[in-house]
Design a protein around this motif. Structure first.
Motif, PDB file in Angstrom:
ATOM      1  N   ILE A  70       0.840  -1.204   0.000  1.00 16.62           N
ATOM      2  CA  ILE A  70       0.000   0.000   0.000  1.00 16.62           C
ATOM      3  C   ILE A  70       0.867   1.244   0.000  1.00 16.62           C
ATOM      4  CG2 ILE A  70      -1.526   1.397   1.467  1.00 16.62           C
ATOM      5  CD1 ILE A  70      -2.916  -1.226   2.254  1.00 16.62           C
ATOM      6  N   ALA A  71       1.882   1.249   0.863  1.00 20.14           N
ATOM      7  CA  ALA A  71       2.739   2.432   0.976  1.00 20.14           C
ATOM      8  C   ALA A  71       3.501   2.695  -0.318  1.00 20.14           C
ATOM      9  CB  ALA A  71       3.711   2.252   2.137  1.00 20.14           C
ATOM     10  N   ILE A  72       4.105   1.641  -0.872  1.00 14.37           N
ATOM     11  CA  ILE A  72       4.919   1.859  -2.060  1.00 14.37           C
ATOM     12  C   ILE A  72       4.055   2.214  -3.266  1.00 14.37           C
ATOM     13  CG2 ILE A  72       5.046  -0.481  -3.033  1.00 14.37           C
ATOM     14  CD1 ILE A  72       7.990   1.925  -2.457  1.00 14.37           C
ATOM     15  N   ALA A  73       2.863   1.571  -3.385  1.00 19.07           N
ATOM     16  CA  ALA A  73       1.980   1.909  -4.501  1.00 19.07           C
ATOM     17  C   ALA A  73       1.496   3.347  -4.393  1.00 19.07           C
ATOM     18  CB  ALA A  73       0.792   0.945  -4.536  1.00 19.07           C
ATOM     19  N   ALA A  74       1.214   3.799  -3.161  1.00 24.20           N
ATOM     20  CA  ALA A  74       0.779   5.183  -2.973  1.00 24.20           C
ATOM     21  C   ALA A  74       1.872   6.162  -3.361  1.00 24.20           C
ATOM     22  CB  ALA A  74       0.362   5.404  -1.522  1.00 24.20           C
ATOM     23  N   LEU A  75       3.111   5.912  -2.932  1.00 24.84           N
ATOM     24  CA  LEU A  75       4.204   6.836  -3.242  1.00 24.84           C
ATOM     25  C   LEU A  75       4.530   6.833  -4.736  1.00 24.84           C
ATOM     26  CD1 LEU A  75       6.697   6.351  -0.266  1.00 24.84           C
ATOM     27  CD2 LEU A  75       5.072   8.208  -0.647  1.00 24.84           C
ATOM     28  N   ILE A  76       4.526   5.632  -5.351  1.00 26.94           N
ATOM     29  CA  ILE A  76       4.823   5.577  -6.785  1.00 26.94           C
ATOM     30  C   ILE A  76       3.743   6.276  -7.599  1.00 26.94           C
ATOM     31  CG2 ILE A  76       5.042   4.025  -8.759  1.00 26.94           C
ATOM     32  CD1 ILE A  76       6.431   2.031  -6.948  1.00 26.94           C
ATOM     33  N   SER A  77       2.469   6.016  -7.272  1.00 18.57           N
ATOM     34  CA  SER A  77       1.385   6.636  -8.044  1.00 18.57           C
ATOM     35  C   SER A  77       1.372   8.147  -7.860  1.00 18.57           C
ATOM     36  CB  SER A  77       0.039   6.029  -7.647  1.00 18.57           C
ATOM     37  OG  SER A  77      -0.233   6.224  -6.277  1.00 18.57           O
ATOM     38  N   ALA A 146       4.594 -13.305  -1.352  1.00 20.39           N
ATOM     39  CA  ALA A 146       4.861 -11.901  -1.043  1.00 20.39           C
ATOM     40  C   ALA A 146       5.717 -11.253  -2.124  1.00 20.39           C
ATOM     41  CB  ALA A 146       5.542 -11.788   0.319  1.00 20.39           C
ATOM     42  N   ALA A 147       6.761 -11.970  -2.573  1.00 18.21           N
ATOM     43  CA  ALA A 147       7.602 -11.434  -3.643  1.00 18.21           C
ATOM     44  C   ALA A 147       6.776 -11.185  -4.902  1.00 18.21           C
ATOM     45  CB  ALA A 147       8.752 -12.401  -3.935  1.00 18.21           C
ATOM     46  N   LEU A 148       5.877 -12.119  -5.200  1.00 21.63           N
ATOM     47  CA  LEU A 148       4.999 -11.957  -6.358  1.00 21.63           C
ATOM     48  C   LEU A 148       4.077 -10.762  -6.173  1.00 21.63           C
ATOM     49  CD1 LEU A 148       4.571 -13.520  -8.999  1.00 21.63           C
ATOM     50  CD2 LEU A 148       2.823 -14.867  -7.849  1.00 21.63           C
ATOM     51  N   TYR A 149       3.561 -10.578  -4.957  1.00 19.98           N
ATOM     52  CA  TYR A 149       2.667  -9.456  -4.674  1.00 19.98           C
ATOM     53  C   TYR A 149       3.378  -8.109  -4.867  1.00 19.98           C
ATOM     54  CZ  TYR A 149      -0.313  -6.255  -2.066  1.00 19.98           C
ATOM     55  OH  TYR A 149      -1.091  -5.182  -1.695  1.00 19.98           O
ATOM     56  N   PHE A 150       4.626  -8.006  -4.430  1.00 24.92           N
ATOM     57  CA  PHE A 150       5.353  -6.750  -4.607  1.00 24.92           C
ATOM     58  C   PHE A 150       5.553  -6.442  -6.091  1.00 24.92           C
ATOM     59  CE2 PHE A 150       7.251  -7.838  -0.279  1.00 24.92           C
ATOM     60  CZ  PHE A 150       6.336  -7.038   0.383  1.00 24.92           C
ATOM     61  N   GLY A 151       5.784  -7.487  -6.879  1.00 24.13           N
ATOM     62  CA  GLY A 151       5.862  -7.268  -8.325  1.00 24.13           C
ATOM     63  C   GLY A 151       4.543  -6.797  -8.895  1.00 24.13           C
ATOM     64  N   TYR A 152       3.440  -7.406  -8.442  1.00 19.00           N
ATOM     65  CA  TYR A 152       2.119  -6.944  -8.876  1.00 19.00           C
ATOM     66  C   TYR A 152       1.905  -5.471  -8.506  1.00 19.00           C
ATOM     67  CZ  TYR A 152       0.767 -11.902  -9.372  1.00 19.00           C
ATOM     68  OH  TYR A 152       0.679 -13.217  -9.732  1.00 19.00           O
ATOM     69  N   SER A 153       2.377  -5.070  -7.324  1.00 15.31           N
ATOM     70  CA  SER A 153       2.179  -3.693  -6.866  1.00 15.31           C
ATOM     71  C   SER A 153       2.818  -2.693  -7.824  1.00 15.31           C
ATOM     72  CB  SER A 153       2.763  -3.508  -5.458  1.00 15.31           C
ATOM     73  OG  SER A 153       2.072  -4.295  -4.512  1.00 15.31           O
ATOM     74  N   LEU A 154       3.978  -3.053  -8.379  1.00 16.31           N
ATOM     75  CA  LEU A 154       4.626  -2.162  -9.341  1.00 16.31           C
ATOM     76  C   LEU A 154       3.755  -1.975 -10.579  1.00 16.31           C
ATOM     77  CD1 LEU A 154       8.356  -3.340  -9.241  1.00 16.31           C
ATOM     78  CD2 LEU A 154       7.328  -1.373  -8.124  1.00 16.31           C
ATOM     79  N   PHE A 155       3.205  -3.059 -11.076  1.00 18.98           N
ATOM     80  CA  PHE A 155       2.368  -2.962 -12.275  1.00 18.98           C
ATOM     81  C   PHE A 155       1.105  -2.155 -11.982  1.00 18.98           C
ATOM     82  CE2 PHE A 155       5.146  -6.296 -13.677  1.00 18.98           C
ATOM     83  CZ  PHE A 155       5.174  -6.165 -15.062  1.00 18.98           C
ATOM     84  N   ARG A 156       0.492  -2.397 -10.808  1.00 18.07           N
ATOM     85  CA  ARG A 156      -0.723  -1.648 -10.483  1.00 18.07           C
ATOM     86  C   ARG A 156      -0.436  -0.170 -10.316  1.00 18.07           C
ATOM     87  NH1 ARG A 156      -2.584  -2.377  -5.908  1.00 18.07           N
ATOM     88  NH2 ARG A 156      -1.117  -3.827  -4.911  1.00 18.07           N
ATOM     89  N   ALA A 157       0.698   0.181  -9.706  1.00 15.61           N
ATOM     90  CA  ALA A 157       1.043   1.586  -9.522  1.00 15.61           C
ATOM     91  C   ALA A 157       1.223   2.296 -10.856  1.00 15.61           C
ATOM     92  CB  ALA A 157       2.323   1.713  -8.695  1.00 15.61           C
ATOM     93  N   HIS A 158       1.644   1.546 -11.873  1.00 15.26           N
ATOM     94  CA  HIS A 158       1.817   2.128 -13.206  1.00 15.26           C
ATOM     95  C   HIS A 158       0.547   2.001 -14.050  1.00 15.26           C
ATOM     96  CE1 HIS A 158       6.168   3.112 -13.281  1.00 15.26           C
ATOM     97  NE2 HIS A 158       6.216   2.214 -12.320  1.00 15.26           N
ATOM     98  N   GLY A 159      -0.545   1.601 -13.436  1.00 14.65           N
ATOM     99  CA  GLY A 159      -1.828   1.558 -14.130  1.00 14.65           C
ATOM    100  C   GLY A 159      -2.092   0.285 -14.895  1.00 14.65           C
ATOM    101  N   ASP A 160      -1.236  -0.732 -14.748  1.00 12.23           N
ATOM    102  CA  ASP A 160      -1.412  -1.995 -15.462  1.00 12.23           C
ATOM    103  C   ASP A 160      -2.009  -3.027 -14.504  1.00 12.23           C
ATOM    104  OD1 ASP A 160      -1.291  -4.341 -16.882  1.00 12.23           O
ATOM    105  OD2 ASP A 160       0.809  -4.140 -17.477  1.00 12.23           O
ATOM    106  N   THR A 161      -3.306  -3.264 -14.608  1.00 12.81           N
ATOM    107  CA  THR A 161      -3.950  -4.296 -13.800  1.00 12.81           C
ATOM    108  C   THR A 161      -4.136  -5.600 -14.584  1.00 12.81           C
ATOM    109  OG1 THR A 161      -6.149  -3.486 -14.434  1.00 12.81           O
ATOM    110  CG2 THR A 161      -5.186  -2.602 -12.400  1.00 12.81           C
ATOM    111  N   TRP A 162      -3.848  -5.543 -15.887  1.00 14.63           N
ATOM    112  CA  TRP A 162      -4.076  -6.726 -16.720  1.00 14.63           C
ATOM    113  C   TRP A 162      -3.086  -7.840 -16.398  1.00 14.63           C
ATOM    114  CZ3 TRP A 162      -7.176  -9.516 -19.420  1.00 14.63           C
ATOM    115  CH2 TRP A 162      -6.691 -10.448 -20.345  1.00 14.63           C
ATOM    116  N   LEU A 163      -1.795  -7.523 -16.350  1.00 21.00           N
ATOM    117  CA  LEU A 163      -0.811  -8.576 -16.095  1.00 21.00           C
ATOM    118  C   LEU A 163      -0.969  -9.203 -14.714  1.00 21.00           C
ATOM    119  CD1 LEU A 163       1.670 -10.141 -17.165  1.00 21.00           C
ATOM    120  CD2 LEU A 163       3.073  -8.473 -15.955  1.00 21.00           C
ATOM    121  N   PRO A 164      -1.106  -8.419 -13.622  1.00 23.38           N
ATOM    122  CA  PRO A 164      -1.330  -9.075 -12.330  1.00 23.38           C
ATOM    123  C   PRO A 164      -2.556  -9.980 -12.317  1.00 23.38           C
ATOM    124  CG  PRO A 164      -0.755  -6.780 -12.000  1.00 23.38           C
ATOM    125  CD  PRO A 164      -0.951  -6.976 -13.473  1.00 23.38           C
TER     126      PRO A 164
END
Length: 450
Positions: A70-77, A146-164
């Motif tokens: 949550i924290a990293i996605a908020a800061l990146i977005s 958890a490692a997979l979730y952090f990777g998903y967070s990067l994609f979601r922060a960049h607006g890509d929900t399709w790959l996760p």
């Protein structure tokens, strides 16, 4: 990916486009967890109860990883919304390093304290023996997830929900294919029993990490230069979001531990039924969970750009969707409770207890969904402390007291009714809090770094 404004596309369509891949992914991910429990139920009541005792500690790991995400996605977005692409790349690298390291240390700690913790939760000697064989591969699977979730967070922060979303489906299918083989065996091989479910999940997540790592190498979302300076610069804003968010995420596992301690006084069958109901709860909340993943990065960009009118429109639409969907689904599931319970358990006593829990709990998730969405939005919009307090109030002011009083007055039926009342009160309180927050003077976003 840039999200267009509602002047170019209808807001509901954009929300649907951002949410449906995550909803499908969450459905697949939670579906295989429910099927895990259904397979384990075929091994007997004791293995199912053993898995149920591990849920609170598994939720503890998930809580910390989600708080960090949550924290990293908020800061990146927010950085992307303010046009700070270089900083967003540095933040992306930091989450992969710090997040996976933190979860690894937590997994080692939980391995070391397993016996006293599970004894305190009410597990007997036979159940502890099953847990001991299951817990090591389950912790490995949790770290990989958890490692997979952090990777998903990067994609979601960049607006890509399709790959996760797609990868959640793929890993779920791999897990489903491996589950019966590793749990029950094939041919002359008898299988691994309860630990087989954890090994199936670990293998599935490993496959997902291989694919995700290859896709990340194709992007320019990571930067390994200046990480030390970025860590020092972002430490305070990160802690300001991550601290309350992690506390918010850690409170549900604590509440789950207290709840299962109460359920354990009602017998092993009730514990097994409660474990299945917990799996069914997360599956039924798939749309809410998808929104808590897809909506915050969007809200964070609005925060970074200072677009508060869009925030109002998004929240009104999201809350309407959550209430209508969850209430309709809850009523259907309550009507079909005997058949749902029959599909999930072959034990008559467990089946009857599960049907009772479904009738009371599932309709109440409409109110629970409102509370979850408000907490998620608060973290994205710069109100992490209020979100944390709302999460704490839901669990310790409404849910647990009502659950405990209900169990004291009416056994399992009273416990189920009390939990439903607690969810309803929490949803009403969250709605009132959101109304006051959105009516208050707007905070202006601040930028840190460049």
């Amino acid at each position: 990916m840039t999200i267009r404004s509602d002047t170019e596309q209808p807001l509901g369509f954009v929300l649907w486009r951002q949410t449906w891949p995550m909803a499908i992914g969450v459905l697949a991910l939670l579906g295989f967890q429910l099927v895990d429990s259904a397979f384990i139920a075929r091994l007997g009541t004791t293995p199912l109860a053993a898995q149920s005792f591990t849920f609170p500690l598994s939720f503890l790991i998930i809580g910390i990883q989600v708080g960090l995400g949550i924290a990293i996605a908020a800061l990146i977005s927010r950085a992307l919304g303010a046009g700070q692409e270089a900083r967003a790349r540095r933040l992306g690298s930091l989450v992969l390093l710090a997040g996976t390291g933190t979860i690894a240390l937590l997994a080692l700690l939980l391995w070391g304290v397993q016996e006293p913790v599970f004894r305190r939760l009410g597990a007997d000697a036979a159940t502890l023996a099953l847990i001991r064989a299951y817990w090591a591969p389950q912790l490995l699977a949790a770290w990989l997830g958890a490692a997979l979730y952090f990777g998903y967070s990067l994609f979601r922060a960049h607006g890509d929900t399709w790959l996760p979303g797609k990868m959640m489906v793929v890993t779920s299918l791999v897990n489903l294919g491996l589950d019966p083989l590793l749990i029950f065996g094939v041919g002359d091989w008898e299988g691994l029993g309860l630990p087989g479910a954890a090994w199936a999940t670990a293998i599935a997540f490993s496959c997902g990490l291989l694919v995700l790592g290859r896709r990340l190498r194709e992007t320019d979302w990571l930067s390994w230069q200046g990480l030390g300076r970025e860590a020092r610069t972002s430490a305070r804003p990160f802690a300001g979001i991550a601290g309350p968010a992690m506390v918010s995420q850690l409170m549900p596992p604590l509440a789950a531990m207290l709840a299962i301690s109460v359920v354990a006084t009602l017998g092993e069958a009730s514990v097994a039924a409660w474990g299945l109901a917990s799996r069914l709860e997360t599956l039924s909340l798939m749309v809410v969970l998808a929104m808590t993943m897809s909506l915050p990065p969007w809200l964070g960009r609005c925060y970074g750009a200072g677009d508060w009118d869009q925030v109002h429109r998004l929240m009104r639409l999201a809350l309407r969707v959550v209430v209508v969907w969850q209430l309709g689904l809850g009523l259907v599931m309550a009507a079909a409770a005997p058949w749902v319970a029959l599909a999930l358990s072959g034990n008559v006593e467990v089946r009857d207890d599960l049907a009772l829990l479904i009738r009371f709990l599932l309709p109440s998730y409409a109110a629970l969904g409102v509370c979850m969405l408000v907490v998620s939005a608060g973290n994205a919009l710069g109100w992490p402390l209020r979100a944390m307090l709302m999460s704490g109030a839901r669990l310790f002011l409404f849910y647990l007291p009502c659950l405990g009083i209900g169990a004291w007055l009416g056994g399992l039926a009273g416990l189920a009714a009390g939990a439903a009342v607690g969810n309803l009160l929490a949803g009403l309180a969250a709605w009132q809090v959101l109304r006051r927050i959105l009516a208050s003077p707007r905070r202006q976003p601040s930028t840190v770094g460049s």
